[in-house]
Design an enzyme around this catalytic site. Structure first.
Site, short mmCIF file in Angstrom:
data_model
loop_
_atom_site.label_atom_id
_atom_site.label_comp_id
_atom_site.label_asym_id
_atom_site.label_seq_id
_atom_site.Cartn_x
_atom_site.Cartn_y
_atom_site.Cartn_z
N ARG A 66 0.87 -1.19 0.00
CA ARG A 66 0.00 0.00 0.00
C ARG A 66 0.90 1.23 0.00
NH1 ARG A 66 0.23 1.89 5.28
NH2 ARG A 66 0.04 0.28 6.88
N HIS A 124 -2.45 3.47 6.16
CA HIS A 124 -3.37 2.36 6.41
C HIS A 124 -4.82 2.84 6.22
CE1 HIS A 124 -5.49 -0.87 8.33
NE2 HIS A 124 -6.00 -0.04 9.19
N TYR A 141 6.37 4.80 11.09
CA TYR A 141 6.86 3.43 11.27
C TYR A 141 7.51 2.80 10.04
CZ TYR A 141 2.19 2.50 9.33
OH TYR A 141 1.07 2.49 8.53
C1 LIG Z 1 -10.63 -7.94 15.07
C2 LIG Z 1 -9.97 -6.64 14.81
N1 LIG Z 1 -8.81 -6.32 15.43
C3 LIG Z 1 -8.18 -5.16 15.17
C4 LIG Z 1 -8.73 -4.27 14.29
C5 LIG Z 1 -8.01 -2.95 13.99
N2 LIG Z 1 -7.40 -3.08 12.65
C6 LIG Z 1 -8.03 -2.59 11.56
S1 LIG Z 1 -7.18 -2.95 10.15
C7 LIG Z 1 -5.95 -3.71 11.00
C8 LIG Z 1 -4.77 -4.31 10.28
C9 LIG Z 1 -5.15 -5.21 9.18
O1 LIG Z 1 -4.01 -5.61 8.47
P1 LIG Z 1 -4.13 -6.54 7.23
O2 LIG Z 1 -5.01 -7.70 7.52
O3 LIG Z 1 -2.75 -6.84 6.78
O4 LIG Z 1 -4.91 -5.65 6.14
P2 LIG Z 1 -4.46 -4.26 5.50
O5 LIG Z 1 -4.99 -3.19 6.39
O6 LIG Z 1 -2.97 -4.25 5.43
O7 LIG Z 1 -5.11 -4.23 4.16
C10 LIG Z 1 -6.22 -3.72 12.37
C11 LIG Z 1 -5.35 -4.33 13.39
C12 LIG Z 1 -9.95 -4.60 13.67
N3 LIG Z 1 -10.53 -3.79 12.78
N4 LIG Z 1 -10.54 -5.79 13.91
#
Ligand SMILES: Cc1ncc(C[n+]2csc(CCOP(=O)(O)OP(=O)(O)O)c2C)c(N)n1
Ligand SMILES: [Mg+2]
Length: 368
Positions: free
Chosen positions: A261, A265, A274
């Protein structure tokens, strides 16, 4: 054989990545090149460019306070080619960074804006479109995809379900339940993991001790393949193989699409805290949109004039979608509660009654 068994050639345990087009838009594996016409390429390119333009506009709207927090797709637009490998009737079960690919499957662009403007109407998909709403809880939705795929198998519908998840989602318990369930039931489901190297500020390197994410599929008894997720040909070829295989009774398939990306985020994040700018620069050299454009230019089917025309066209589409979404009346309390449960739980019924009262009181005040 109706499929090419790409996963046999690219063993996920050996850290080999399927790449058909290199970073400069040159085809390096002619033998694996999927069948896509020039028209198909232009369509895929159009959706990628539209996704990027929609994102840029959304970013501006959020900064102006006209839209809420959202997760940009910027850099991951090759996802479009995976949706392009689906057929009418197939199901898409997204996470929250898939708005570019949902457009391919018939989701109106205005739904994206509506949803992030906080209007529940954005989750209403057209009747003949099989896309589940955005799923913000990380890793909770693949299990829904497996259930849908299993139902399709029982009903002998010959449709498949594809679910999209991030690298971070593979650390969630429900992800493993979904993988196990899919393997045991031989469900026609495709797990498309967009490994963009980060889960907010958590790097892939400490997300899992597995060498590849794709190899996790091996433990659950089905193929996993790691691909260059910014190469639309690798994306299309792998998804097509997975979809054909699942449709013909072969069961689940896991694709780890290695991508990046470019942006934050979400609009609430500052990635400079970071990650190193050099890393971003490295990936920008591998931009999926630029690569396809270079390929089409080398082929003589794309030039600057066509590019300019396309950018003008997508800008107009984006403006129209934003205008329509800003004009759409806000969802009613009924809209919010009526479509998830056939029968509301006592807590939800209580919340609905409360919100209706609040809404009525507000209406009475404004009418005075
Ligand atoms: C169960 C849960 N834990 C934490 C979060 C907070 N959160 C939102 S996105 C994210 C990271 C997701 O990373 P990834 O699966 O790699 O997807 P990306 O955002 O990189 O597309 C987190 C920890 C959440 N939305 N749901
Ligand atoms: Mg991620």
């Amino acid at each position: 054989m109706f499929f090419t068994m790409l996963y046999d050639k690219f063993d996920s345990l050996k850290e080999q990545q399927l790449q058909i087009m290199d970073k400069d838009g040159k085809i390096i594996r002619k033998d694996l090149m999927p069948k896509l016409s020039n028209d198909d390429l232009k369509k895929i390119y159009y959706y990628m460019v539209l996704g990027r333009a929609a994102d840029q506009k959304a970013m501006n709207l959020q900064r102006q306070g006209r839209m809420g927090t959202f997760a940009p797709v910027y850099g991951q637009e090759a996802q479009v080619a995976s949706a392009y490998a689906l057929q009418q009737g197939d199901w898409v079960v997204p996470a929250f960074r898939e708005h570019a690919l949902t457009l391919v499957r018939g989701m109106p662009l205005k739904n994206f804006y509506l949803y992030y403007m906080g209007n529940e109407i954005g989750s209403v998909v057209p009747e003949d479109t099989r896309i589940l709403p955005v799923s913000v809880p990380v890793g909770s939705h693949p299990i829904h995809a497996v259930g849908i795929a299993w139902a399709s198998k029982i009903k002998k519908e010959k449709t498949v379900a594809i679910t999209y998840l991030g690298d971070g989602a593979t650390s969630e318990g429900e992800f493993h339940e979904a993988m196990n369930f899919a393997g045991v039931m031989k469900a026609p489901v495709i797990f498309y993991c967009q490994n963009n190297h980060w889960a907010i500020s958590v790097p892939r390197s400490i997300q899992t001790a597995s060498k590849t994410i794709a190899q996790k599929a091996v433990a659950y008894g089905f193929p996993g393949i790691q691909i260059d997720g910014n190469d639309i040909f690798a994306v299309y070829a792998a998804t097509k193989e997975a979809v054909d295989r699942a449709r013909n009774g072969g069961g689940p398939y896991f694709i780890e699409a290695v991508t990046y990306r470019f942006g934050p985020h979400t609009t609430a994040d500052d990635p400079t805290k970071y990650r190193d700018e050099k890393e971003v620069e490295y990936w920008k050299q591998r931009c999926p949109v630029m690569r396809l454009r270079k390929y089409m230019a080398n082929l003589g089917i794309w030039d600057d004039k066509q590019e300019k025309k396309l950018l003008e066209k997508v800008d107009k589409e984006v403006e129209k979608a934003v205008e329509e979404s800003e004009k759409t009346p806000i969802a009613t309390v009924d809209n919010v509660f009526d479509y998830t449960f056939a029968q509301l739980t006592p807590q939800l019924a209580e919340q609905k009654t409360y919100l209706k009262k609040v809404q009525d009181e507000k209406k009475a005040r404004t009418q005075k």
